[in-house]
Design a protein around this motif. Structure first.
Motif, short mmCIF file in Angstrom:
data_model
loop_
_atom_site.label_atom_id
_atom_site.label_comp_id
_atom_site.label_asym_id
_atom_site.label_seq_id
_atom_site.Cartn_x
_atom_site.Cartn_y
_atom_site.Cartn_z
N ASP A 1 -3.17 9.60 5.42
CA ASP A 1 -2.17 8.90 4.60
C ASP A 1 -1.96 9.64 3.29
O ASP A 1 -1.01 9.36 2.57
CB ASP A 1 -2.63 7.47 4.34
CG ASP A 1 -2.80 6.69 5.64
OD1 ASP A 1 -1.80 6.52 6.35
OD2 ASP A 1 -3.94 6.28 5.95
N LEU B 1 -5.74 8.92 -2.25
CA LEU B 1 -5.60 9.39 -0.87
C LEU B 1 -5.23 10.87 -0.82
O LEU B 1 -5.51 11.56 0.17
CB LEU B 1 -4.51 8.60 -0.15
CG LEU B 1 -4.74 7.11 0.11
CD1 LEU B 1 -3.43 6.44 0.52
CD2 LEU B 1 -5.80 6.91 1.18
N TYR C 1 4.33 4.49 -1.31
CA TYR C 1 2.91 4.12 -1.28
C TYR C 1 2.79 2.63 -0.97
O TYR C 1 3.47 1.80 -1.58
CB TYR C 1 2.24 4.41 -2.64
CG TYR C 1 0.77 4.10 -2.66
CD1 TYR C 1 -0.13 4.84 -1.91
CD2 TYR C 1 0.26 3.07 -3.44
CE1 TYR C 1 -1.48 4.56 -1.92
CE2 TYR C 1 -1.09 2.79 -3.47
CZ TYR C 1 -1.96 3.53 -2.69
OH TYR C 1 -3.29 3.27 -2.70
N TYR D 1 -2.38 -2.37 -0.04
CA TYR D 1 -2.93 -3.41 0.83
C TYR D 1 -3.84 -4.36 0.05
O TYR D 1 -4.46 -3.97 -0.94
CB TYR D 1 -3.73 -2.76 1.95
CG TYR D 1 -2.88 -2.12 3.02
CD1 TYR D 1 -2.41 -2.85 4.10
CD2 TYR D 1 -2.52 -0.78 2.94
CE1 TYR D 1 -1.62 -2.27 5.08
CE2 TYR D 1 -1.73 -0.18 3.91
CZ TYR D 1 -1.28 -0.93 4.97
OH TYR D 1 -0.50 -0.35 5.93
N TYR E 1 -6.03 5.26 4.40
CA TYR E 1 -6.15 3.87 3.98
C TYR E 1 -7.42 3.26 4.56
O TYR E 1 -7.79 3.54 5.72
CB TYR E 1 -4.95 3.05 4.46
CG TYR E 1 -3.67 3.28 3.69
CD1 TYR E 1 -3.59 3.05 2.33
CD2 TYR E 1 -2.51 3.71 4.35
CE1 TYR E 1 -2.41 3.24 1.63
CE2 TYR E 1 -1.32 3.90 3.67
CZ TYR E 1 -1.27 3.66 2.31
OH TYR E 1 -0.10 3.85 1.61
N GLN E 2 -8.08 2.41 3.77
CA GLN E 2 -9.33 1.80 4.22
C GLN E 2 -9.14 0.95 5.48
O GLN E 2 -10.08 0.71 6.24
CB GLN E 2 -9.93 0.94 3.10
CG GLN E 2 -9.34 -0.44 2.91
CD GLN E 2 -8.02 -0.47 2.17
OE1 GLN E 2 -7.44 0.58 1.92
NE2 GLN E 2 -7.55 -1.64 1.82
N SER F 1 -11.28 5.55 1.02
CA SER F 1 -9.95 6.17 1.01
C SER F 1 -9.96 7.51 0.30
O SER F 1 -9.32 8.47 0.74
CB SER F 1 -8.95 5.23 0.33
OG SER F 1 -8.79 4.04 1.07
N PRO G 1 1.01 -4.83 4.03
CA PRO G 1 0.71 -4.57 2.61
C PRO G 1 1.30 -5.66 1.72
O PRO G 1 2.32 -6.26 2.05
CB PRO G 1 1.39 -3.22 2.36
CG PRO G 1 2.44 -3.11 3.41
CD PRO G 1 1.91 -3.83 4.60
N SER H 1 -1.90 9.38 -5.49
CA SER H 1 -2.91 8.45 -5.02
C SER H 1 -4.23 9.17 -4.80
O SER H 1 -4.27 10.37 -4.55
CB SER H 1 -2.45 7.80 -3.70
OG SER H 1 -3.52 7.15 -3.05
#
Length: 367
Positions: free
Chosen positions: A281, A261, A303, A306, A10-11, A4, A316, A259
């Motif tokens: 993301d 991200l 946000y 997950y 997102y993974q 990520s 999530p 994040s």
């Protein structure tokens, strides 16, 4: 977390779940994913990774950093506990952990070749730092911008340290390991000063997850936050970070929702790289960091958090919106310590749905 960070996605999108890549796993981060290094290469950046890759090796090495936008790589491609760790301190002193004795001994890769196996833990960090110094020096001499990605092995178990830091702290072996990480960062910063590029360089430090409470005094501490690594509670996902750019980023402290991200779009924007063709993301925080965007406190209001094994049915486990956090599902984790005084942190707390969701105002109740 590393997938990520490097892709701004997102993974779940890249399929890097439900767990981490083990040494015998033939897969890795898909080659069609665009990494920070690949984006910065479009702006003529030199790129280096020193340290923990942990995004796959592949049967023929096709998932190593060399094929993900990095010009150069020195490090162990996975976590050190995935090897039969035997020596962690000078004079062949043993590690606290037995790690995984049935797996392959840790290889130290230099690009696509193994330069040492098993890797020598007490001398590992300095080797990585020395390689980073050479890289920065070469980049400056060639008048090229550079991107150094330095994912440290500290302070994940097994803790290790060199002779310089062994038995030097009141915090035991964990403290010695942390002191070595601290010194490594100081060496890099000093090198920037020596090269006269400190004010031209942005430094971004962050952790990948909360503390592994199962290891008690060798696992770290989440302070007032609930639970730890492996959970979607604040202790599992809320981590410290600092971003430094002298003369460019104003000094200050913030609880802004940010994040890992967001690293890719923020760095890409600062470097002038185009990323509008990517489905991301992450959000661009460059104007907010530089104090230029005074209209809003933060680009990020939402946000999603997950679980390790997301599904269409569950989605999530938790979401954050501004200062509110809603838990739709909760589940404990072994890394959060099965002896934890909080039942919800332990593996005895199996997957539980909450309808209505548990709702918290984390601005006044971070715990």
């Amino acid at each position: 977390s590393r997938a990520s960070l490097l892709t701004g996605r997102y993974q779940v999108r890249s399929g890097v779940y439900p767990g981490v890549f083990m040494p015998d796993n033939i897969y890795g981060l898909p080659s069609n994913e665009t990494t920070i290094a690949e984006l910065l290469k479009t702006q003529n950046y030199k790129t280096l990774i020193t340290g923990k890759w942990h995004l796959g090796v592949g049967k023929d090495g096709q998932y190593l950093p060399w094929f993900q936008g990095f010009d150069d790589y020195l490090g162990v491609p996975y976590s050190l506990d995935m090897c039969p760790c035997l020596t962690c301190f000078p004079d062949d002193l043993p590690c606290y952990d037995t790690c995984r004795p049935s797996l392959v001994s840790c290889p130290l890769y230099s690009n696509t070749s193994i330069s040492q196996q098993p890797a020598d833990f007490p001398t590992l960090t300095q080797k990585l730092v020395d390689r980073a110094k050479i890289f920065m020096s070469d980049s400056v001499q060639q008048d090229k911008p550079f991107f150094l990605y330095f994912p440290f092995h500290q302070v994940h178990h097994p803790q290790f340290s060199s002779r310089v830091h062994y038995n030097t702290t009141l915090r035991g072996r964990f403290g010695d390991s942390l002191a070595e990480l601290d010194d490594a960062i100081q060496q890099l910063v000093d090198n920037l000063d020596e090269l006269s590029v400190r004010e031209d360089t942005l430094i971004w430090f962050l952790s990948d997850n909360g503390p592994s409470l199962a290891r008690h005094e060798r696992g770290g501490c989440a302070g007032p936050l609930r639970c730890g690594k492996g959970t979607t509670y604040e202790g599992g996902v809320r981590v410290p970070s600092f971003i430094v750019w002298p003369g460019r980023i104003p000094q200050g402290r913030s609880n802004t929702l940010l994040s890992s991200l967001d690293v890719l779009p923020t760095l890409a924007s600062l470097a002038g790289a185009t990323f509008s063709n990517l489905t991301l993301d992450g959000l661009d925080f460059s104007r907010a960091l530089m104090g230029e965007d005074t209209q809003t406190e933060s680009p990020r209001e939402f946000y999603a958090i997950y679980p390790s094994d997301p599904s269409v049915e569950r989605g999530p486990h938790a979401v954050v919106w501004k200062n509110y956090k809603a838990h739709f599902f909760t589940q404990g984790a072994g890394t959060s310590d099965d002896l934890n005084y909080d039942f919800n942190c332990t593996t005895l707390h199996t997957l539980t749905e909450h309808s209505p969701p548990l709702l918290f105002d984390i601005s006044v109740d971070p715990g």
